[in-house]
Design a protein around this motif. Sequence first.
Motif, PDB file in Angstrom:
ATOM      1  N   ALA A   1      19.319 -40.342  13.268  1.00 18.38           N
ATOM      2  CA  ALA A   1      20.420 -39.431  12.956  1.00 18.38           C
ATOM      3  C   ALA A   1      20.687 -38.558  14.173  1.00 18.38           C
ATOM      4  N   PRO A   2      21.842 -37.884  14.226  1.00 23.09           N
ATOM      5  CA  PRO A   2      22.131 -36.971  15.337  1.00 23.09           C
ATOM      6  C   PRO A   2      21.070 -35.860  15.431  1.00 23.09           C
ATOM      7  N   ILE A   3      20.842 -35.412  16.655  1.00 21.80           N
ATOM      8  CA  ILE A   3      19.841 -34.390  16.945  1.00 21.80           C
ATOM      9  C   ILE A   3      20.525 -33.120  17.417  1.00 21.80           C
TER      10      ILE A   3
ATOM     11  N   ARG B   1      28.341 -23.532  10.022  1.00 22.41           N
ATOM     12  CA  ARG B   1      27.369 -22.664   9.345  1.00 22.41           C
ATOM     13  C   ARG B   1      26.261 -23.481   8.689  1.00 22.41           C
ATOM     14  N   ALA B   2      26.640 -24.599   8.065  1.00 19.46           N
ATOM     15  CA  ALA B   2      25.637 -25.439   7.399  1.00 19.46           C
ATOM     16  C   ALA B   2      24.635 -25.997   8.409  1.00 19.46           C
ATOM     17  N   LEU B   3      25.121 -26.446   9.562  1.00 19.79           N
ATOM     18  CA  LEU B   3      24.225 -26.982  10.588  1.00 19.79           C
ATOM     19  C   LEU B   3      23.339 -25.887  11.182  1.00 19.79           C
TER      20      LEU B   3
ATOM     21  N   LYS C   1      16.804 -27.463  12.861  1.00 22.37           N
ATOM     22  CA  LYS C   1      15.916 -26.915  13.883  1.00 22.37           C
ATOM     23  C   LYS C   1      16.230 -27.571  15.211  1.00 22.37           C
ATOM     24  N   LEU C   2      15.955 -26.828  16.268  1.00 18.86           N
ATOM     25  CA  LEU C   2      16.249 -27.314  17.605  1.00 18.86           C
ATOM     26  C   LEU C   2      15.433 -28.568  17.910  1.00 18.86           C
ATOM     27  N   ASP C   3      16.086 -29.555  18.533  1.00 15.61           N
ATOM     28  CA  ASP C   3      15.470 -30.834  18.924  1.00 15.61           C
ATOM     29  C   ASP C   3      14.999 -31.642  17.723  1.00 15.61           C
ATOM     30  N   LYS C   4      15.546 -31.355  16.549  1.00 14.39           N
ATOM     31  CA  LYS C   4      15.218 -32.116  15.331  1.00 14.39           C
ATOM     32  C   LYS C   4      16.483 -32.776  14.782  1.00 14.39           C
TER      33      LYS C   4
END
Length: 377
Positions: free
Chosen positions: A286-288, A320-322, A327-330
């Motif tokens: 999935a996108p990171i 806002r949802a994102l 979390k960063l790099d997740k």
Amino acid sequence: MAAEQGQERTQEATAKRREDAHKKGQVPRSKELNTTLMLVGAAAMLLMFGSQFMSSLAEMLRTGFTLTRAQILDPGAMIHALRNLFQDGFFAALPLLIATVVIALAGPLLLSGWTFSGEQISLKFSRLNPITGFGRMFSWRGVLELFKALIKFSFILTIAVVVLWSEVDSVLGLSGESLHSAAKHAAHIAAWAFFLLSCALVVLPLLDVPFQIWDHGRQLRMTHQEIRDENKQSDGSPEVKARIRQLQRDFARHRMMKAVPQADVIVTNPNHYSVALRYEQGKARAPIVVAKGMDLIALHIRTLGAEHNVPVIEAPPLARALYYSTKLDKEIPMGLYLAVAKLLAYVYQLKHWRPGQADTAPNCPEFPIPEQFRKDA
């Protein structure tokens, strides 16, 4: 008044305080335990080897007082005889000596474990001060030791009188036995009397050991200020910890900003939130999230993305949802897969749209946000 109350040692010692005290050799010690163990051990060894020891002693006396005329006239013969007697006596008493040394080392190990500290054997002139010595003699601890000594003396005297009175016939009967037999019989009587007296002293360490453990804990008690100082020393001052956190944030922010030019899209609020996403097909499921931030950081992300031609899409609910659910790099959560998939498809259409190929640019679609990911502005 508050400062005086803060100096009262009412708090139990911390683990660090106990560990430091152990390293310095400040551990609970019971003289009664060590003495009783040594006495019981020595008595047990006498019961097992007493007859053999007394037989060896009787043989040493017999050979030592039996001298020939040649030995008397030879100056070197006496030295040779004394050397032999010393060797025989040493080897006869060797089991008792070994047992005594082992028990003397085992007593402290049972109470406080292995510890060695040069501080306890270092020379301190304060210990040689006679005034300090008299102060210790007349302190409550000195009175307690005197009371213990009187109890011990009375206890031992009573047990000794009872044991000797019960063996008075056997002791008087030794005069009618031969030297060898009397020595073995006397050793047996003495060993049993010694063993009974030693066992009677077991009551003293049963009382002294709990007291020494309690007293040691009382001496290690700490004030509230000492606990605060120790925590500050262990964890660092709040100023230093705040500075470390600030440096960590700056480092993470710098690393995050370096990843913005490699992002595929930046989703904005448009003013308050910015989230940069990257998707590598075949390498990630999935996108990171490579960068995200609020206010000034969000502005910096948008500016940096614009400088490197990264598409910036205004989608406030999705931004806002994102921001709040990632979390960063997740990877993004599964519930936002559909919304982000539509976002990436829209970005793909924008990249391949050219003026003149179609009347209008692709319209920004609606991004479905599940209820549990919705965050009001």
